[in-house]
Design an enzyme around this catalytic site. Sequence first.
Site, PDB file in Angstrom:
ATOM      1  N   ASP A   1      38.886  59.930  82.486  1.00 22.95           N
ATOM      2  CA  ASP A   1      39.115  60.591  83.777  1.00 22.95           C
ATOM      3  C   ASP A   1      38.151  61.763  83.981  1.00 22.95           C
ATOM      4  OD1 ASP A   1      40.591  61.737  81.692  1.00 22.95           O
ATOM      5  OD2 ASP A   1      42.503  61.712  82.775  1.00 22.95           O
TER       6      ASP A   1
ATOM      7  N   HIS B   1      49.977  64.211  76.421  1.00 25.98           N
ATOM      8  CA  HIS B   1      50.753  65.301  77.044  1.00 25.98           C
ATOM      9  C   HIS B   1      52.152  65.455  76.453  1.00 25.98           C
ATOM     10  CE1 HIS B   1      47.694  66.202  79.941  1.00 25.98           C
ATOM     11  NE2 HIS B   1      47.712  64.980  80.449  1.00 25.98           N
TER      12      HIS B   1
ATOM     13  N   HIS C   1      42.188  66.001  80.993  1.00 18.76           N
ATOM     14  CA  HIS C   1      43.283  66.978  80.928  1.00 18.76           C
ATOM     15  C   HIS C   1      43.467  67.524  79.507  1.00 18.76           C
ATOM     16  CE1 HIS C   1      44.257  64.175  84.277  1.00 18.76           C
ATOM     17  NE2 HIS C   1      44.567  65.301  84.895  1.00 18.76           N
TER      18      HIS C   1
ATOM     19  N   ASP D   1      39.810  63.530  77.001  1.00 15.26           N
ATOM     20  CA  ASP D   1      40.436  63.265  78.300  1.00 15.26           C
ATOM     21  C   ASP D   1      40.151  64.449  79.236  1.00 15.26           C
ATOM     22  OD1 ASP D   1      42.907  61.459  79.534  1.00 15.26           O
ATOM     23  OD2 ASP D   1      43.025  63.556  80.179  1.00 15.26           O
TER      24      ASP D   1
HETATM   25  N1  Q9C Z   1      48.831  67.063  91.563  1.00 14.04           N
HETATM   26  C1  Q9C Z   1      46.640  61.710  81.664  1.00 14.04           C
HETATM   27  O1  Q9C Z   1      45.512  61.633  82.086  1.00 14.04           O
HETATM   28  N2  Q9C Z   1      48.267  64.250  87.822  1.00 14.04           N
HETATM   29  N3  Q9C Z   1      47.628  62.333  82.341  1.00 14.04           N
HETATM   30  C2  Q9C Z   1      47.915  65.540  88.252  1.00 14.04           C
HETATM   31  C3  Q9C Z   1      48.313  67.041  90.222  1.00 14.04           C
HETATM   32  C4  Q9C Z   1      47.836  63.808  86.536  1.00 14.04           C
HETATM   33  C5  Q9C Z   1      47.405  62.987  83.604  1.00 14.04           C
HETATM   34  C6  Q9C Z   1      48.025  65.635  89.753  1.00 14.04           C
HETATM   35  C7  Q9C Z   1      48.610  64.353  85.372  1.00 14.04           C
HETATM   36  C8  Q9C Z   1      48.672  63.514  84.140  1.00 14.04           C
HETATM   37  C9  Q9C Z   1      47.018  61.046  80.388  1.00 14.04           C
HETATM   38 ZN    ZN Z   2      43.889  62.793  81.716  1.00  6.83          ZN
END
Ligand code: Q9C
Ligand code: ZN
Length: 347
Positions: free
Chosen positions: A288, A164, A202, A200
């Site tokens: 995830d 990110h 995201h 991932d």
């Molecule tokens: N309320 C990685 O998986 N949280 N980063 C979102 C929304 C997660 C995820 C929650 C955001 C980061 C590397």
């Molecule tokens: Zn992620």
Amino acid sequence: MKVVYSERHLLHDIHSEIQWGSTVGNYEHAARGEVIRAALAGDTRFEMTAPADHGEAPVRAVHDAGLVDFLTSAWKEFQTVRAQREVFPDTFLHSALRQSMGPARPPVGIVDGLGYWCFETMTPLVEGTYEAARSAVDVALTAADHVLAGDRACYALCRPPGHHAPTSAYGGYCYFNNAAIAAQALVAAGAGRVTILDVDYHHGNGTQQIFYERDDVQYVSVHGDPSEAFPYFTGFADETGSGPGRGSTTNLPIGPGDDNHYDVALRHAVDDLAAFKPSILVVSLGVDTYRLDPVGNLGVSTEAFAAHGRFIASLGLPTVIIQEGGYHLPALGENVSTWLTGFATAG
Ligand code: Q9C
Ligand code: ZN
């Protein structure tokens, strides 16, 4: 397969994140790294190795000097404002704030620096954040070295994750973009064309941004639909690169579904990857996408991770595998080891 790991990730000992105004436990906590390490250390197919120090130069080859300088001293400097274990911004440099007024002046202190360099409220700075984030970069670069030296594949147990983090900001649990720094180092070492395949849950907004105008590094991502999933503002299918990079970014956003639903998108990703004809592959491996992950909404099973690893191995490319997300602790170690074992045992 070699596994590169450093206990310095433990220095990034974070406890909280702010989600929609509620302070909750941070999902990206230190136990993640230990659970993965334990799953791999007990398996003779994996060889645990330590990272080598690569210095700051590979970080500065990708990230803005101001971001690197800020993260080097931010936590310590903030302690002069208020003694506080975890530090978050209170104000962000929203793009509308200075509309028609030109860009913001670079930050002069610590509190404006927080809002200038950070983009959300889930990624705290603690005392050991910088050292751990630098160590994660060394872990990724060392894995890239092993592959350059002839290993078919190497796994970098990076924590904190990286995908990110764009050139000039941190967020999404990420400070330095481990995968992008490794990919850039591979290009600099003369490895040829590089594809970063990001699986991932995201969208890897940071990695996409870093290489968006480049034609020598391809970015391909399968991820939860940004209409409903972090980071919300990037990762749509019509983002395909610009300038010389036009066509070398592929985004495959998907909604909830089972293994078969996921596999359709993964096959499409691999088709685009193969058409780019890379000489080397970097995988941003987030698990995830797992069906029980508390952060995602996809339906990938543990068995499917083995098939994904086998499928990626079947491309026959030298492969640097970089850990990103994955937050369901009871299955995290098994999901990662299953993916890697699938890769390692493929024809
Ligand atoms: N309320 C990685 O998986 N949280 N980063 C979102 C929304 C997660 C995820 C929650 C955001 C980061 C590397
Ligand atoms: Zn992620």
